[in-house]
Structure formats: structure tokens, C-alpha cells
Design a protein around this motif. Structure first.
Motif, mmCIF file in Angstrom:
data_model
loop_
_atom_site.group_PDB
_atom_site.id
_atom_site.type_symbol
_atom_site.label_atom_id
_atom_site.label_comp_id
_atom_site.label_asym_id
_atom_site.label_seq_id
_atom_site.Cartn_x
_atom_site.Cartn_y
_atom_site.Cartn_z
ATOM 1 N N THR B 65 0.841 -1.199 0.000
ATOM 2 C CA THR B 65 0.000 0.000 0.000
ATOM 3 C C THR B 65 0.868 1.239 0.000
ATOM 4 O O THR B 65 1.807 1.353 0.798
ATOM 5 C CB THR B 65 -0.927 0.009 1.225
ATOM 6 N N TYR B 66 0.550 2.159 -0.876
ATOM 7 C CA TYR B 66 1.281 3.422 -1.044
ATOM 8 C C TYR B 66 0.866 4.345 0.115
ATOM 9 O O TYR B 66 -0.250 4.871 0.145
ATOM 10 C CB TYR B 66 0.876 4.023 -2.385
ATOM 11 N N ARG B 67 1.774 4.551 1.062
ATOM 12 C CA ARG B 67 1.507 5.387 2.233
ATOM 13 C C ARG B 67 2.315 6.668 2.125
ATOM 14 O O ARG B 67 3.523 6.689 2.393
ATOM 15 C CB ARG B 67 1.909 4.660 3.517
ATOM 16 N N LYS B 68 1.646 7.742 1.725
ATOM 17 C CA LYS B 68 2.386 8.987 1.523
ATOM 18 C C LYS B 68 2.799 9.602 2.863
ATOM 19 O O LYS B 68 3.861 10.208 2.985
ATOM 20 C CB LYS B 68 1.546 9.977 0.717
ATOM 21 N N GLU B 69 1.962 9.409 3.876
ATOM 22 C CA GLU B 69 2.253 10.044 5.165
ATOM 23 C C GLU B 69 3.503 9.478 5.824
ATOM 24 O O GLU B 69 4.199 10.177 6.554
ATOM 25 C CB GLU B 69 1.042 9.930 6.104
ATOM 26 N N THR B 70 3.776 8.209 5.526
ATOM 27 C CA THR B 70 4.984 7.592 6.090
ATOM 28 C C THR B 70 6.029 7.322 5.006
ATOM 29 O O THR B 70 7.069 6.723 5.298
ATOM 30 C CB THR B 70 4.653 6.258 6.784
#
Lengths: 115, 113
Positions: B65-70
Motif C-alpha cells: 500500500t502506497y503510504r504517503k504520510e509515512t
């Protein structure tokens, strides 16, 4: 079959030989790449071709000479190599050099041994 | 500059174990993220990709999953098989001029029966 074909799969050459690696794709891609993969080292991007024009050469020694005669074929000409040039040479292609959502399609590589 | 960092390998697991291979990235803008797999003696094959934040890529039981926040794109699989033994590469690519595919250093996975 990945869509990108590299020949030969294995190559042993002496330091004074001249040989060529071949890469062929019929995916309609317009960008092609040569990578070097050595043991215990990250992938090294060597050359980038876009629309048959070389657009990147990452400080690769002149004993490696790429050629892209058309959008489907890419060669890597080798001469007077050194033992440290022994590695897996990977060819890749992509649908667009600047298409961020496109990945690359890789060939199976040529395992080169310089003796 | 842009970069990708993967967890160190080799990772050794027993068959049917849960797999996580961590990947974090540094990039400006909005890159697309990829996982490639390299089986012994072969080239790299695209395993999965995600092109925007919160997208989930999946294939062959693997997910990320693409997690921009982390700034992460960790690879997971619920139950690994011996045939999953390979080297896994995380990569990013941006769509701007000269958008190269930037690879992490690769993580070797060995699955024992």
C-alpha cells in the motif's frame, strides 16, 4: 517470455576479445536501458536510449559502447574488458521515458565472465 | 535526490510464514511505486505497482500500500512458499523529464520447507 529478449544468456570472453550483447523488444516501447548487476552491489544504470537517441550515459568506461539502430533493438559492444566487468547485464524497455506510472520490462540478462 | 531504502537481507522464513519487506522512499512530488522480483538466474519482473497515495498493488498473494504520510511501500504476503525465494526490489519513478526508475538495494528472501 518477458517480451524483452537478450542474447546470449551466458558469455565468457578474454580481455582482448570484442563481443556484443543484443537486446530485442517488440512491445512497442520507445525507451531502452542497459543495467549492470554485480554481486553485492546495487543495480547500476549504464545507458538510456529514448527514440533511438542516447539520452544518458552514467560515466561508463569507453570499453562499453552502446548502439540503438531502431526502437526494437539495443546492443552493447564490448572490447578490452577487465575482470571486474564480470556481471549480469540487464536490458529493459519502457513505454515512455517520462511516463511515471509505467514500469520497465526487463530481459533475462546476459551473464558475462571476463577471464 | 530521490532514493529508495529497503530493509537489509537476507530474510529467512519457514514456509507459510508471514512476510514483510520494508521499503521507504524519499522523493519530491508524487512518484509511482513498484516492487520487482528477481528469481535466481533471471532478470527482474514487475510484481506490483501503485501510482497514487493509498493505492494498493497486489499480485500472486503479495500486497503493498502506497503510504504517503509515512513515505512507505512495504511488501507483504500472508503465507510464503519455497517458490517465493528470490530477491525483491522496491523502486520509484516520477513522470517528469528524465523520470528514471530508481531502485532500492534489493532484499533477498529465502523460504525453507
Amino acid at each position: 517470455e518477458t517480451g524483452v529478449t537478450q542474447t546470449p544468456r551466458h558469455l565468457v570472453m578474454g580481455m582482448t576479445n570484442k563481443k556484443s550483447l543484443k537486446c530485442e523488444q517488440h512491445l512497442g516501447h520507445n525507451a531502452m536501458y542497459w543495467y549492470k548487476q554485480s554481486a553485492k552491489k546495487p543495480l547500476e544504470l549504464m545507458f538510456v536510449y529514448s527514440l533511438e537517441e542516447r539520452v544518458e550515459n552514467n560515466s561508463v568506461p569507453s570499453r562499453f559502447s552502446p548502439e540503438c539502430p531502431n526502437s526494437s533493438h539495443l546492443f552493447l559492444h564490448l572490447h578490452t574488458l577487465q575482470p571486474e566487468d564480470s556481471a549480469l547485464y540487464l536490458c529493459a524497455s519502457s513505454a515512455g521515458r517520462t511516463g511515471g506510472s509505467y514500469g520497465y520490462t526487463f530481459g533475462s540478462g546476459t551473464r558475462l565472465t571476463v577471464v | 535526490g530521490d532514493s529508495v531504502t529497503q530493509m537489509e537481507g537476507p530474510v529467512t522464513l519457514s514456509e507459510e510464514a508471514f512476510l514483510t519487506i520494508n521499503c521507504t522512499y524519499t522523493a519530491t512530488g508524487y512518484p509511482s511505486l513498484f516492487w520487482y522480483v528477481q528469481y535466481p538466474g533471471e532478470g527482474l519482473q514487475l510484481l506490483l505497482k501503485a501510482t497514487k497515495a493509498d493505492d494498493k498493488g497486489s499480485n500472486k498473494g503479495f500486497e503493498a500500500t502506497y503510504r504517503k504520510e509515512t513515505t512507505s511501500f512495504h511488501l507483504e504476503k500472508g503465507s510464503v512458499q519455497v517458490s517465493d525465494s528470490a530477491v525483491y526490489f522496491c523502486a520509484l519513478r516520477k513522470g517528469n523529464q528524465g523520470g528514471k526508475l530508481i531502485f532500492g538495494q534489493g532484499t533477498e528472501l529465502s523460504v525453507k520447507p
